[in-house]
Scaffold this active site. Structure first.
Site, PDB file in Angstrom:
ATOM      1  N   GLU A 115       0.868  -1.177   0.000  1.00 50.02           N
ATOM      2  CA  GLU A 115       0.000   0.000   0.000  1.00 50.02           C
ATOM      3  C   GLU A 115       0.901   1.223   0.000  1.00 50.02           C
ATOM      4  OE1 GLU A 115      -4.175  -0.794   2.129  1.00 50.02           O
ATOM      5  OE2 GLU A 115      -2.505  -1.287   3.417  1.00 50.02           O
ATOM      6  N   HIS A 230      -8.807   9.146   3.931  1.00 47.69           N
ATOM      7  CA  HIS A 230      -8.508   8.111   2.942  1.00 47.69           C
ATOM      8  C   HIS A 230      -8.903   8.653   1.573  1.00 47.69           C
ATOM      9  CE1 HIS A 230      -8.315   4.309   0.848  1.00 47.69           C
ATOM     10  NE2 HIS A 230      -7.803   3.750   1.934  1.00 47.69           N
ATOM     11  N   ARG A 276      -1.062   9.090   1.681  1.00 42.05           N
ATOM     12  CA  ARG A 276      -2.504   9.372   1.598  1.00 42.05           C
ATOM     13  C   ARG A 276      -2.850  10.854   1.606  1.00 42.05           C
ATOM     14  NH1 ARG A 276      -5.038   4.583   5.364  1.00 42.05           N
ATOM     15  NH2 ARG A 276      -4.523   3.022   3.801  1.00 42.05           N
ATOM     16  N   HIS A 337     -10.787   8.919   7.859  1.00 44.46           N
ATOM     17  CA  HIS A 337     -10.515   7.482   7.951  1.00 44.46           C
ATOM     18  C   HIS A 337      -9.932   7.077   9.299  1.00 44.46           C
ATOM     19  CE1 HIS A 337      -9.605   3.528   6.403  1.00 44.46           C
ATOM     20  NE2 HIS A 337      -8.307   3.688   6.550  1.00 44.46           N
ATOM     21  N   ARG A 372      -0.403   8.119   9.656  1.00 41.13           N
ATOM     22  CA  ARG A 372      -0.223   6.677   9.863  1.00 41.13           C
ATOM     23  C   ARG A 372       0.133   5.959   8.572  1.00 41.13           C
ATOM     24  NH1 ARG A 372      -4.001   2.283   9.348  1.00 41.13           N
ATOM     25  NH2 ARG A 372      -5.254   3.894   8.354  1.00 41.13           N
TER      26      ARG A 372
HETATM   27  C1  SIN Z   1      -7.197   0.325   3.085  1.00 43.49           C
HETATM   28  O1  SIN Z   1      -7.458  -0.852   2.886  1.00 43.49           O
HETATM   29  O2  SIN Z   1      -6.991   1.143   2.192  1.00 43.49           O
HETATM   30  C2  SIN Z   1      -7.143   0.812   4.484  1.00 43.49           C
HETATM   31  C3  SIN Z   1      -6.015   0.235   5.188  1.00 43.49           C
HETATM   32  C4  SIN Z   1      -5.618   1.120   6.316  1.00 43.49           C
HETATM   33  O3  SIN Z   1      -6.105   2.227   6.431  1.00 43.49           O
HETATM   34  O4  SIN Z   1      -4.763   0.708   7.103  1.00 43.49           O
END
Ligand code: SIN
Length: 532
Positions: A115, A230, A276, A337, A372
């Site tokens: 990610e 998010h 993000r 988020h 985070r």
């Molecule tokens: C996501 O699946 O995009 C969220 C994961 C997260 O915020 O840790």
């Protein structure tokens, strides 16, 4: 209203990963009551899609996970806390697997995904995009093996019970009864506060209750201005908001504006996998440029079989709204988020109030700093949930049974009638518009002015959950706004359009306290304040 008393050794408020993991440590040490304000599985954990980050793959190392976490936190992480998270994380994750957690595999090997801001593939996932649900399932089953743990659902914590500045329990509304739970130690694991914003990925229960009740009890809160937005939540005026996991971009999906043009490469060298906050602001900028309230997430370049195996929940949810994500682009816009700030704790979950512990999103351990790293929160819940449970057991060993304040039947003493639905909705729109992704002194001051109109609710002693929840939301909104006003600079997830650089106080933390207000503090000084 009827009142009753229950006495346990440990009271855990919240039933997500942190609360359950704490309960597992507490169970051999005495009787434990786990309270959830709604159904037992309704928690932030249950909705977590992306996964759990732990340095377990062959290509990864603990020190690289450490660096990625520190970099995401933008200079404000507590390095010791990050060290604990990344070093202990793999062991706690393997333990979860030994208890039956089934993370997805490629042939017989664990399958890791990536990610934003992770420099390695290190995120474990379960049933594609239902990782939190799987973790919750395993922890609930584990908790069930301890006869010392009782669970109370639909139990709303009104306030903590204090005696001589020590937390000795909580008063809890359940049905038409007020139950005073007395405990040697109370563990807050109530999750986040996304519902304070009109766009959020969080479930309805995430109203910042733990932060508000801890604040009223005199606990120190830290860094409440840091809210992570998010970038990709499903956007449709007629459909519920729904998270579209960042791992979709990790697997190759891209963002496009309404003209179907990719835009992230023009904003950040990491393009669609930029941090993000950068992606969320780029989306806002594209929305402003095009005058449309969303952009698109385009996963049509991924193979259909892969999408259906890797993102079954997202696929089927979008299909309910007539979007086949293997063929159509998905309308998305950012949403609140995760809150990095919260009730300040040390590495063992101790707060500044004796007898009160906190773990998970409600806590501020310092691991997330100003932003985070994705998928670090389930890990934080496991690691710090367990540490908190252990330290609460140690603490309780030194507590004698105490005289308890006399309980009398409670008189309802509300303060007249409010249009709760209207205030709740106005509050959420206010926070989204004035204290959201892009803030400034003017917008925050306007938010503060409006919040003052509802101050009367903060002083009321309510006895129904709707009013209490709104009171908690108003408390959280004030704390976030005050801290965001104080931080005249942009860092991590906190972006001030009137102070686009970090500002001279960037390395300091904001501290919020019932009697002191919201002030600056250095984390080192702060540690001393917290020391008992
Ligand atoms: C996501 O699946 O995009 C969220 C994961 C997260 O915020 O840790």
């Amino acid at each position: 209203m009827k009142s009753s008393v229950k006495t346990v050794d440990f009271l855990v408020i919240g039933g997500g990963v942190a609360g359950l993991r704490a309960a597992i440590e507490l169970a051999p040490g005495g009787s434990v009551a786990v309270l959830t304000k709604a159904a037992p599985t309704e928690s932030g954990t249950e909705y977590a899609q992306g996964g759990i980050a732990a340095a377990l793959s062959d290509e990864d190392e603990v020190c690289i996970h450490y660096e990625d976490t520190i970099n995401a936190g933008d200079g404000l992480c507590d390095e010791e806390a990050v060290g604990v998270l990344v070093e202990e994380g793999p062991g706690f994750t393997l333990e979860l697997i030994s208890w039956g957690a089934e993370f997805d595999k490629e042939e017989s090997r664990l399958d890791f995904t990536r990610e934003a801001a992770h420099s390695r593939k290190r995120i474990l996932h379960a049933r594609g995009d239902s990782t939190g649900k799987e973790i919750e399932r395993v922890l609930i089953n584990k908790v069930r093996t301890f006869s010392s743990v009782s669970r109370y659902d639909f139990a709303f914590t009104k306030d903590l019970i204090m005696l001589d500045n020590r937390c000795i329990g909580a008063s809890v509304l359940r049905g038409d009864e007020l139950i005073n739970f007395y405990a040697k130690a109370v563990i807050l694991a109530t999750g986040g506060a996304g519902q304070l914003f009109s766009r959020t990925t969080n479930p309805l229960i995430s109203t910042g209750d733990g932060m508000a009740i801890a604040y009223r009890a005199g606990a120190i809160l830290e860094d409440m201005e840091f809210i992570q937005f998010h970038p990709t939540s499903f956007y449709s005026p007629s459909a519920p908001q729904f998270l579209l996991s960042e791992s979709m971009r990790g697997e190759g999906a891209v963002l496009r504006n309404v003209h179907k043009e990719r835009f992230m490469p023009g904003y950040h060298r990491m393009a669609d996998l930029a941090p993000r906050d950068a992606v969320a602001r780029a989306i806002v900028s594209e929305m402003v440029k095009t005058g449309v309230k969303h952009v698109y997430l385009d996963a049509t370049g991924l193979k259909k079989d892969f999408i259906m195996k890797r993102f079954p929940l997202i696929y089927s949810t979008c299909l309910q709204f007539d979007i086949d994500i293997t063929e159509n682009m998905i309308p998305v816009s950012p949403a609140a988020h995760y809150i990095m700030g919260g009730v300040k704790t040390d590495l063992n979950g101790e707060t500044s109030v004796k007898g009160l512990f906190a773990a998970g999103e409600v806590a501020c351990t310092g691991v997330h700093g100003a932003n985070r790293l994705a998928s670090n929160s389930l890990l934080e819940g496991l690691v710090f949930g367990a540490r908190t449970g252990r330290s609460a057991v140690r603490y309780a060993a030194g507590i004698m049974s105490e005289d308890k304040p006399q309980v009398t039947d409670q008189k309802i003493s509300g303060i007249g009638s409010f249009d709760l639905k209207e205030i709740r909705s106005s509050l959420r729109r206010l926070m989204w518009g004035k204290a959201g992704i892009i803030r400034c002194g003017e917008s925050l001051s306007a938010a503060k002015e409006k919040l003052k109109e509802w101050d009367v609710m903060l002083k009321a002693d309510f006895f129904n959950t709707e009013e209490l929840e709104l009171k908690n939301m108003l408390t959280g909104a004030n704390l976030i706004t005050d801290a965001a006003l104080l931080r005249e600079g942009s860092i991590g997830a906190h972006y001030r359009s009137d102070f686009t650089v970090r500002g001279e106080n960037w390395h300091r933390h904001t501290l919020s306290h019932r009697d002191k207000g919201t002030i600056w503090i250095n984390r080192e000084e702060d540690k001393k304040i917290c020391a008992k």
